[in-house]
Motif scaffolding. Structure first.
Motif, mmCIF file in Angstrom:
data_model
loop_
_atom_site.group_PDB
_atom_site.id
_atom_site.type_symbol
_atom_site.label_atom_id
_atom_site.label_comp_id
_atom_site.label_asym_id
_atom_site.label_seq_id
_atom_site.Cartn_x
_atom_site.Cartn_y
_atom_site.Cartn_z
ATOM 1 N N HIS A 137 50.961 34.264 45.429
ATOM 2 C CA HIS A 137 52.428 34.164 46.052
ATOM 3 C C HIS A 137 53.268 33.754 44.754
ATOM 4 O O HIS A 137 54.394 34.154 44.671
ATOM 5 C CB HIS A 137 52.422 32.897 46.897
ATOM 6 C CG HIS A 137 53.438 33.316 47.945
ATOM 7 N ND1 HIS A 137 53.714 32.708 49.048
ATOM 8 C CD2 HIS A 137 54.693 34.151 47.655
ATOM 9 C CE1 HIS A 137 54.680 32.960 49.727
ATOM 10 N NE2 HIS A 137 55.249 33.884 48.901
ATOM 11 N N ARG A 138 52.712 33.050 43.621
ATOM 12 C CA ARG A 138 53.585 32.851 42.387
ATOM 13 C C ARG A 138 52.641 32.565 41.348
ATOM 14 O O ARG A 138 51.592 31.909 41.520
ATOM 15 C CB ARG A 138 54.477 31.638 42.809
ATOM 16 C CG ARG A 138 53.765 30.362 43.191
ATOM 17 C CD ARG A 138 54.898 29.295 43.142
ATOM 18 N NE ARG A 138 54.171 27.994 43.797
ATOM 19 C CZ ARG A 138 54.589 26.742 44.081
ATOM 20 N NH1 ARG A 138 56.028 26.796 43.546
ATOM 21 N NH2 ARG A 138 54.182 25.900 44.423
ATOM 22 N N PRO A 139 52.896 32.593 40.071
ATOM 23 C CA PRO A 139 52.286 32.064 38.930
ATOM 24 C C PRO A 139 52.122 30.639 38.928
ATOM 25 O O PRO A 139 52.943 29.805 39.311
ATOM 26 C CB PRO A 139 52.978 32.922 37.711
ATOM 27 C CG PRO A 139 54.293 32.736 38.262
ATOM 28 C CD PRO A 139 54.416 33.287 39.743
ATOM 29 N N SER A 167 53.211 38.409 43.324
ATOM 30 C CA SER A 167 54.831 38.036 44.226
ATOM 31 C C SER A 167 55.347 36.903 43.170
ATOM 32 O O SER A 167 54.596 36.114 42.704
ATOM 33 C CB SER A 167 54.586 37.658 45.579
ATOM 34 O OG SER A 167 55.831 37.251 45.977
ATOM 35 N N ASN A 168 56.415 37.209 42.971
ATOM 36 C CA ASN A 168 57.246 36.190 41.890
ATOM 37 C C ASN A 168 56.802 36.150 40.510
ATOM 38 O O ASN A 168 57.251 35.008 39.934
ATOM 39 C CB ASN A 168 57.289 34.973 42.938
ATOM 40 C CG ASN A 168 58.149 34.895 43.948
ATOM 41 O OD1 ASN A 168 59.141 35.376 44.196
ATOM 42 N ND2 ASN A 168 57.340 34.527 45.129
ATOM 43 N N TYR A 169 55.814 37.116 40.123
ATOM 44 C CA TYR A 169 55.745 36.943 38.642
ATOM 45 C C TYR A 169 56.702 37.927 37.652
ATOM 46 O O TYR A 169 57.140 38.884 38.402
ATOM 47 C CB TYR A 169 54.200 37.960 38.260
ATOM 48 C CG TYR A 169 53.109 36.889 38.727
ATOM 49 C CD1 TYR A 169 52.246 36.565 37.993
ATOM 50 C CD2 TYR A 169 52.844 36.607 40.315
ATOM 51 C CE1 TYR A 169 50.850 35.848 38.295
ATOM 52 C CE2 TYR A 169 51.704 35.673 40.706
ATOM 53 C CZ TYR A 169 50.772 35.412 39.376
ATOM 54 O OH TYR A 169 49.636 34.800 39.855
ATOM 55 N N ALA A 175 52.183 42.216 33.550
ATOM 56 C CA ALA A 175 51.615 43.164 32.652
ATOM 57 C C ALA A 175 50.383 42.225 32.146
ATOM 58 O O ALA A 175 49.185 43.249 32.110
ATOM 59 C CB ALA A 175 52.738 43.532 31.195
ATOM 60 N N ALA A 176 50.366 41.308 32.058
ATOM 61 C CA ALA A 176 49.305 40.455 31.309
ATOM 62 C C ALA A 176 48.246 40.609 32.651
ATOM 63 O O ALA A 176 46.959 40.741 32.352
ATOM 64 C CB ALA A 176 49.532 38.945 31.053
ATOM 65 N N MET A 177 48.351 40.254 33.877
ATOM 66 C CA MET A 177 47.656 40.131 34.903
ATOM 67 C C MET A 177 46.969 41.765 35.168
ATOM 68 O O MET A 177 45.780 41.958 35.230
ATOM 69 C CB MET A 177 48.371 39.828 36.239
ATOM 70 C CG MET A 177 48.691 38.246 36.356
ATOM 71 S SD MET A 177 47.137 37.353 36.508
ATOM 72 C CE MET A 177 46.880 37.294 38.231
ATOM 73 N N ALA A 178 47.984 42.830 34.857
ATOM 74 C CA ALA A 178 47.403 44.133 35.309
ATOM 75 C C ALA A 178 46.399 44.516 34.192
ATOM 76 O O ALA A 178 45.282 45.153 34.588
ATOM 77 C CB ALA A 178 48.668 45.138 35.028
ATOM 78 N N THR A 204 65.465 45.410 35.457
ATOM 79 C CA THR A 204 65.199 45.446 34.058
ATOM 80 C C THR A 204 64.053 44.569 33.511
ATOM 81 O O THR A 204 63.628 45.004 32.586
ATOM 82 C CB THR A 204 66.413 44.634 33.203
ATOM 83 O OG1 THR A 204 66.740 43.248 33.823
ATOM 84 C CG2 THR A 204 67.646 45.557 33.324
ATOM 85 N N ASP A 205 63.416 43.757 34.349
ATOM 86 C CA ASP A 205 62.369 43.073 33.988
ATOM 87 C C ASP A 205 61.159 43.420 34.532
ATOM 88 O O ASP A 205 60.135 43.763 33.810
ATOM 89 C CB ASP A 205 62.473 41.577 34.388
ATOM 90 C CG ASP A 205 61.236 40.517 34.280
ATOM 91 O OD1 ASP A 205 60.914 40.672 33.001
ATOM 92 O OD2 ASP A 205 60.633 40.005 35.146
ATOM 93 N N LEU A 206 61.080 43.593 35.770
ATOM 94 C CA LEU A 206 59.655 44.064 36.574
ATOM 95 C C LEU A 206 59.280 45.629 36.307
ATOM 96 O O LEU A 206 58.363 46.022 36.278
ATOM 97 C CB LEU A 206 59.574 43.298 37.896
ATOM 98 C CG LEU A 206 58.449 43.534 38.742
ATOM 99 C CD1 LEU A 206 57.149 43.145 37.902
ATOM 100 C CD2 LEU A 206 58.467 43.162 40.008
ATOM 101 N N PHE A 207 60.332 46.400 37.142
ATOM 102 C CA PHE A 207 60.151 47.668 37.529
ATOM 103 C C PHE A 207 59.614 48.547 36.215
ATOM 104 O O PHE A 207 58.743 49.440 36.655
ATOM 105 C CB PHE A 207 61.334 48.247 38.207
ATOM 106 C CG PHE A 207 61.790 47.931 39.403
ATOM 107 C CD1 PHE A 207 60.763 46.973 40.276
ATOM 108 C CD2 PHE A 207 63.015 47.737 40.208
ATOM 109 C CE1 PHE A 207 60.961 46.427 41.555
ATOM 110 C CE2 PHE A 207 63.305 47.372 41.255
ATOM 111 C CZ PHE A 207 62.331 46.557 42.177
#
Length: 338
Positions: A137-139, A167-169, A175-178, A204-207
């Protein structure tokens, strides 16, 4: 005995999430509010029935949804057992771990201990054999991301979830988790960010990260906690979310700060033959990375009204430019805690 609408799949749009084989209904039902121990169970049933009858297949939970925390999962489990069990294989049911749930050092955040225990508790509350998607749910700022990733991977290998999500990363964390999930061959398929006209940081950040990794998003707070509806155009009602002290994510101050913008957006929506909520949902779904927009509902008619957003998803260049101009005139607001 509930019998689902036989035409439930005729009108709903289903979007593939990234490069996976899974599709989500373009509108999903979030159970954050109105499904807790303080809410009438019969109304909850009617909302879920209406959603499913309209082709909504994605139902979004978390361990702490209520109030009381855990009660949304318990109520959903009751409804699954009494009404929806025959349709389990037609549903995508998700839950999450990461926010405080029980006392002590293990009832919060993203350690292996916390995530595994939380998932087990969530399965017990819902009465399900498995979740379709289980999210972090969050880092966790104090836990190595590899530990969190390995915990989610363990849930898949134990048969407790089919897919995992975040969620909420932010983009860098995602990218690191992926990269870890790729090495583990974990079916990480989706991210759930806050996304709406008033909160566009994900663009700009996540998509861009999701596009590069061939993943998709399901957006929450799609209507900015009700700001992007006609609810507050006539003032703040006593029964509105902004007046409820138990919900800290929206206040009368935010309503007043955005009212002029909301009024202008409502005029554009009327010109399009839509409600403001319908236009806001359609605007969210214009984003290629977004496979699904979550809605909340306090009554079945809200589900009907929101799903009608799918009747008019296209925007002209002039409409998009007009919306951008209106949003550009809005004084910046700090939405980081909302």
């Amino acid at each position: 005995m509930y019998q689902a609408n036989k035409q439930r799949y005729d009108q709903m749009l289903y979007n593939r999430i990234g490069n996976s084989g899974l599709k989500l209904s373009a509108i999903g039902l979030g159970l954050w509010n109105n499904f807790g121990s303080v809410d009438p169970l019969e109304n909850q049933k009617e909302i879920i029935h209406q959603a499913f009858d309209l082709g909504i297949t994605y139902f979004d939970l978390a361990n702490n949804y209520g109030p009381e925390p855990g009660s949304a999962e318990e109520n959903f489990g009751r409804i699954m057992k009494s009404d929806m069990h025959a349709y389990r294989d037609e549903m995508i049911i998700a839950s999450k771990a990461g926010y405080v749930m029980w006392p002590g050092p293990y009832g919060n955040w993203g350690s292996r201990k916390s995530i595994i225990a939380s998932a087990d508790q969530s399965l017990k509350r819902t009465g399900l054999d498995y979740f379709d998607i289980f999210y972090s749910h969050r880092p966790d700022p104090e836990t190595n991301i590899e530990e969190t990733a390995l915990a989610l991977d363990q849930l898949v290998r134990a048969g407790k979830t089919l897919y995992v999500g975040l969620s909420n990363y932010n983009g860098e964390q995602t990218a690191a988790m992926a990269a870890i999930f790729k090495e583990l061959h974990t079916p990480f398929v989706i991210h759930q960010p806050r996304y709406n006209m008033f909160n566009r940081q994900a663009e700009t950040d996540l998509f861009p990260v999701l596009e590069k990794e061939q993943k998709a998003a399901v957006g929450f707070s799609s209507l900015s906690q009700g700001l992007l509806t006609d609810k507050y155009l006539g003032g703040i009602a006593d029964d509105s979310r902004a007046k409820k002290a138990t919900i800290p994510f929206l206040s009368p101050v935010q309503v007043k700060e955005t009212l002029a913008t909301v009024e202008k957006l409502n005029q554009v929506a009327q010109q399009r033959g839509q409600s403001l909520a319908q236009m806001a949902l359609a605007w969210n779904l214009r984003e290629p990375a977004l496979a699904c927009a979550l809605i909340g509902a306090s009554r079945p008619q809200q589900v009907i009204d929101n799903v009608r957003a799918l009747d008019h998803l296209d925007f002209s260049d002039e409409e998009l430019a007009q919306i951008e101009q209106i949003l550009g005139e809005q004084t910046p607001i700090d939405w980081s805690t909302r």
